[in-house]
Motif scaffolding. Structure first.
Motif, PDB file in Angstrom:
ATOM      1  N   THR A 167       0.798  -1.240   0.000  1.00  0.00           N
ATOM      2  CA  THR A 167       0.000   0.000   0.000  1.00  0.00           C
ATOM      3  C   THR A 167       0.828   1.285   0.000  1.00  0.00           C
ATOM      4  OG1 THR A 167      -0.259  -0.170   2.413  1.00  0.00           O
ATOM      5  CG2 THR A 167      -2.021  -1.091   1.050  1.00  0.00           C
ATOM      6  N   PRO A 168       1.983   1.372   0.665  1.00  0.00           N
ATOM      7  CA  PRO A 168       2.713   2.640   0.641  1.00  0.00           C
ATOM      8  C   PRO A 168       3.205   3.055  -0.744  1.00  0.00           C
ATOM      9  CG  PRO A 168       3.460   1.249   2.456  1.00  0.00           C
ATOM     10  CD  PRO A 168       2.608   0.400   1.571  1.00  0.00           C
ATOM     11  N   PHE A 169       3.398   2.085  -1.638  1.00  0.00           N
ATOM     12  CA  PHE A 169       3.956   2.393  -2.953  1.00  0.00           C
ATOM     13  C   PHE A 169       2.975   3.155  -3.841  1.00  0.00           C
ATOM     14  CE2 PHE A 169       6.453  -1.196  -1.492  1.00  0.00           C
ATOM     15  CZ  PHE A 169       7.748  -0.817  -1.819  1.00  0.00           C
ATOM     16  N   PHE A 170       1.702   2.814  -3.747  1.00  0.00           N
ATOM     17  CA  PHE A 170       0.740   3.439  -4.665  1.00  0.00           C
ATOM     18  C   PHE A 170      -0.471   4.021  -3.944  1.00  0.00           C
ATOM     19  CE2 PHE A 170      -2.683   3.573  -7.792  1.00  0.00           C
ATOM     20  CZ  PHE A 170      -2.045   4.215  -8.853  1.00  0.00           C
ATOM     21  N   ASP A 171      -1.127   3.217  -3.129  1.00  0.00           N
ATOM     22  CA  ASP A 171      -2.374   3.679  -2.507  1.00  0.00           C
ATOM     23  C   ASP A 171      -2.150   4.924  -1.653  1.00  0.00           C
ATOM     24  OD1 ASP A 171      -3.157   1.344  -3.677  1.00  0.00           O
ATOM     25  OD2 ASP A 171      -4.374   0.663  -1.989  1.00  0.00           O
ATOM     26  N   ASP A 172      -1.089   4.943  -0.870  1.00  0.00           N
ATOM     27  CA  ASP A 172      -0.853   6.074   0.016  1.00  0.00           C
ATOM     28  C   ASP A 172      -0.422   7.327  -0.737  1.00  0.00           C
ATOM     29  OD1 ASP A 172      -1.441   4.350   2.048  1.00  0.00           O
ATOM     30  OD2 ASP A 172       0.621   4.127   2.770  1.00  0.00           O
ATOM     31  N   ARG A 173       0.104   7.163  -1.941  1.00  0.00           N
ATOM     32  CA  ARG A 173       0.673   8.301  -2.670  1.00  0.00           C
ATOM     33  C   ARG A 173      -0.180   8.760  -3.844  1.00  0.00           C
ATOM     34  NH1 ARG A 173       6.189   5.883  -4.425  1.00  0.00           N
ATOM     35  NH2 ARG A 173       6.326   7.864  -5.544  1.00  0.00           N
ATOM     36  N   HIS A 174      -0.848   7.824  -4.518  1.00  0.00           N
ATOM     37  CA  HIS A 174      -1.440   8.170  -5.809  1.00  0.00           C
ATOM     38  C   HIS A 174      -2.933   7.856  -5.943  1.00  0.00           C
ATOM     39  CE1 HIS A 174       2.614   8.900  -7.196  1.00  0.00           C
ATOM     40  NE2 HIS A 174       2.965   7.653  -6.922  1.00  0.00           N
ATOM     41  N   LEU A 175      -3.511   7.173  -4.981  1.00  0.00           N
ATOM     42  CA  LEU A 175      -4.878   6.688  -5.155  1.00  0.00           C
ATOM     43  C   LEU A 175      -5.874   7.821  -5.354  1.00  0.00           C
ATOM     44  CD1 LEU A 175      -6.007   3.826  -5.280  1.00  0.00           C
ATOM     45  CD2 LEU A 175      -6.795   4.089  -2.934  1.00  0.00           C
ATOM     46  N   GLU A 176      -5.738   8.893  -4.597  1.00  0.00           N
ATOM     47  CA  GLU A 176      -6.695  10.006  -4.714  1.00  0.00           C
ATOM     48  C   GLU A 176      -6.569  10.685  -6.068  1.00  0.00           C
ATOM     49  OE1 GLU A 176      -9.096  10.346  -2.556  1.00  0.00           O
ATOM     50  OE2 GLU A 176      -8.147   8.627  -1.589  1.00  0.00           O
ATOM     51  N   GLU A 177      -5.342  10.847  -6.539  1.00  0.00           N
ATOM     52  CA  GLU A 177      -5.135  11.448  -7.859  1.00  0.00           C
ATOM     53  C   GLU A 177      -5.792  10.611  -8.955  1.00  0.00           C
ATOM     54  OE1 GLU A 177      -1.466  11.956 -11.053  1.00  0.00           O
ATOM     55  OE2 GLU A 177      -1.010  11.683  -8.919  1.00  0.00           O
ATOM     56  N   VAL A 178      -5.603   9.294  -8.874  1.00  0.00           N
ATOM     57  CA  VAL A 178      -6.186   8.393  -9.865  1.00  0.00           C
ATOM     58  C   VAL A 178      -7.712   8.427  -9.799  1.00  0.00           C
ATOM     59  CG1 VAL A 178      -6.479   5.958 -10.435  1.00  0.00           C
ATOM     60  CG2 VAL A 178      -4.195   6.876 -10.051  1.00  0.00           C
ATOM     61  N   ALA A 179      -8.260   8.380  -8.587  1.00  0.00           N
ATOM     62  CA  ALA A 179      -9.716   8.393  -8.428  1.00  0.00           C
ATOM     63  C   ALA A 179     -10.306   9.666  -9.006  1.00  0.00           C
ATOM     64  CB  ALA A 179     -10.076   8.257  -6.953  1.00  0.00           C
ATOM     65  N   GLU A 180      -9.652  10.795  -8.771  1.00  0.00           N
ATOM     66  CA  GLU A 180     -10.148  12.068  -9.307  1.00  0.00           C
ATOM     67  C   GLU A 180     -10.117  12.069 -10.832  1.00  0.00           C
ATOM     68  OE1 GLU A 180      -9.134  16.870  -9.129  1.00  0.00           O
ATOM     69  OE2 GLU A 180      -8.060  15.456  -7.826  1.00  0.00           O
ATOM     70  N   ARG A 181      -9.036  11.554 -11.392  1.00  0.00           N
ATOM     71  CA  ARG A 181      -8.907  11.494 -12.856  1.00  0.00           C
ATOM     72  C   ARG A 181      -9.999  10.611 -13.455  1.00  0.00           C
ATOM     73  NH1 ARG A 181      -4.323  12.101 -16.316  1.00  0.00           N
ATOM     74  NH2 ARG A 181      -4.990  11.659 -18.469  1.00  0.00           N
ATOM     75  N   LEU A 182     -10.249   9.469 -12.858  1.00  0.00           N
ATOM     76  CA  LEU A 182     -11.283   8.567 -13.362  1.00  0.00           C
ATOM     77  C   LEU A 182     -12.672   9.180 -13.224  1.00  0.00           C
ATOM     78  CD1 LEU A 182      -9.858   5.282 -11.824  1.00  0.00           C
ATOM     79  CD2 LEU A 182     -10.114   5.711 -14.273  1.00  0.00           C
ATOM     80  N   THR A 183     -12.922   9.849 -12.117  1.00  0.00           N
ATOM     81  CA  THR A 183     -14.230  10.483 -11.899  1.00  0.00           C
ATOM     82  C   THR A 183     -14.474  11.577 -12.924  1.00  0.00           C
ATOM     83  OG1 THR A 183     -14.108   9.987  -9.532  1.00  0.00           O
ATOM     84  CG2 THR A 183     -15.664  11.684 -10.215  1.00  0.00           C
ATOM     85  N   ARG A 184     -13.458  12.377 -13.206  1.00  0.00           N
ATOM     86  CA  ARG A 184     -13.595  13.440 -14.215  1.00  0.00           C
ATOM     87  C   ARG A 184     -13.913  12.846 -15.582  1.00  0.00           C
ATOM     88  NH1 ARG A 184      -8.679  15.681 -12.316  1.00  0.00           N
ATOM     89  NH2 ARG A 184      -7.762  15.194 -14.362  1.00  0.00           N
TER      90      ARG A 184
END
Length: 301
Positions: free
Chosen positions: A46-63
């Motif tokens: 989880t520290p490699f991706f979820d903790d660093r990038h998950l929110e950015e990815v979720a926002e991009r997908l939602t847009r």
């Protein structure tokens, strides 16, 4: 009924930059309507991706108009994993997918989805979980057609959605031990993230060198890739509302486009299968579980 293509959670330990690029392309180019995010196999990742990038990815997908669902860990053993699960369950205003029954304790009857890594084999289990707030069920990949039909019928009566995996390696088992690490002479606590060396899992062969399974950390997967284009329309008529493709290192944009074209009736399943065959996937395609024969079998359409 309207049917939708979904992208399941990424099971593999890819480099963060690769995952970021993957989800950017899914947002911009893929026809999937729902994307499941989050580490479900190993909390150490989880520290490699979820903790660093998950929110950015979720926002991009939602847009991009995709529905984002956050998936939970499938195995909760140590204190850190219990803490991660509690934090995950406290995410208000988000769609959550449960992959471990421990999460039900924290959700307190809030609406949630049931993932394919949580065993739901029969209508009574589905009814019980729906009564506790479950609104959507992703069925186990090894269920045969009569079981899928029965659960889809029960889901209609309960007013919940049903999802079936139609592409990718099928999850068969989870273990407290990490065979991926053990195969390289390491232990789980000092694995050095060796699972990251195998993009689609480490192939496990029999003594006579026949590829048989794939290992992904603590997870055992099928060697063959599920390919159930020809079965989607039949399952849709049963009441299955969502069809899940699982991320792999092949061209997932072409995979999702081919499945969506078949699902929406733009092409026949045979043409879709030919497009998949042209992608150069090394492992064979299989669909045996659904047809009640050994899972590593491909039953012709």
């Amino acid at each position: 009924m309207d049917a939708q293509l979904t992208l399941g959670p990424n099971l593999f330990h890819w480099a963060p930059e690769r995952k970021l690029d993957f989800y950017r392309r899914i947002a911009d180019e893929s026809p999937v309507g729902t994307v499941y995010l989050g580490e479900v196999v190993c909390s150490k990742r989880t520290p490699f991706f979820d903790d660093r990038h998950l929110e950015e990815v979720a926002e991009r997908l939602t847009r991009a108009g995709k529905q984002v669902v956050y998936s939970s860990l499938a195995e909760v053993v140590i204190k850190r994993e219990r803490k991660l699960l509690m934090e995950w369950s406290q995410q208000q205003g988000r769609d959550l997918e449960v992959n471990n029954t421990a999460a039900l304790l924290h959700l307190k009857d809030r609406p949630h989805r049931i993932g394919a890594l949580l065993n739901v084999y029969n209508e009574d289990t589905m009814a019980y979980l729906a009564g506790r707030g479950a609104t959507h069920f992703s069925l186990l990949a090894e269920l045969p057609k009569p079981a899928v039909a029965g659960l889809a019928e029960a889901a209609r009566g309960l007013g919940v959605g049903v999802e079936v995996q139609v592409f990718g390696r099928a999850s068969l088992a989870l273990s407290a031990r990490c065979y991926h690490a053990r195969a390289h002479g390491r232990i789980k606590d000092s694995c050095q993230f060796v699972c990251g060396e195998d993009d689609d899992g480490m192939v496990l062969s029999t003594l006579d060198e026949k590829p048989f399974l794939a290992v992904n950390g603590i997870q055992t997967l099928s060697y063959g890739y599920l390919e159930m284009m020809a079965e989607m329309h039949e399952m849709r008529d049963m009441g299955v509302s969502h069809f899940r493709v699982m991320p792999h290192s092949c061209d997932m944009i072409e995979v999702t486009k081919a499945f969506d074209d078949v699902l929406q009736g733009r092409i026949e399943a045979a043409e879709g299968a030919a497009r998949l065959g042209a992608l150069g996937i090394a492992a064979p395609f299989v669909n045996g579980f659904y047809h009640g024969v050994p899972g590593d079998t491909l039953v012709p359409a």
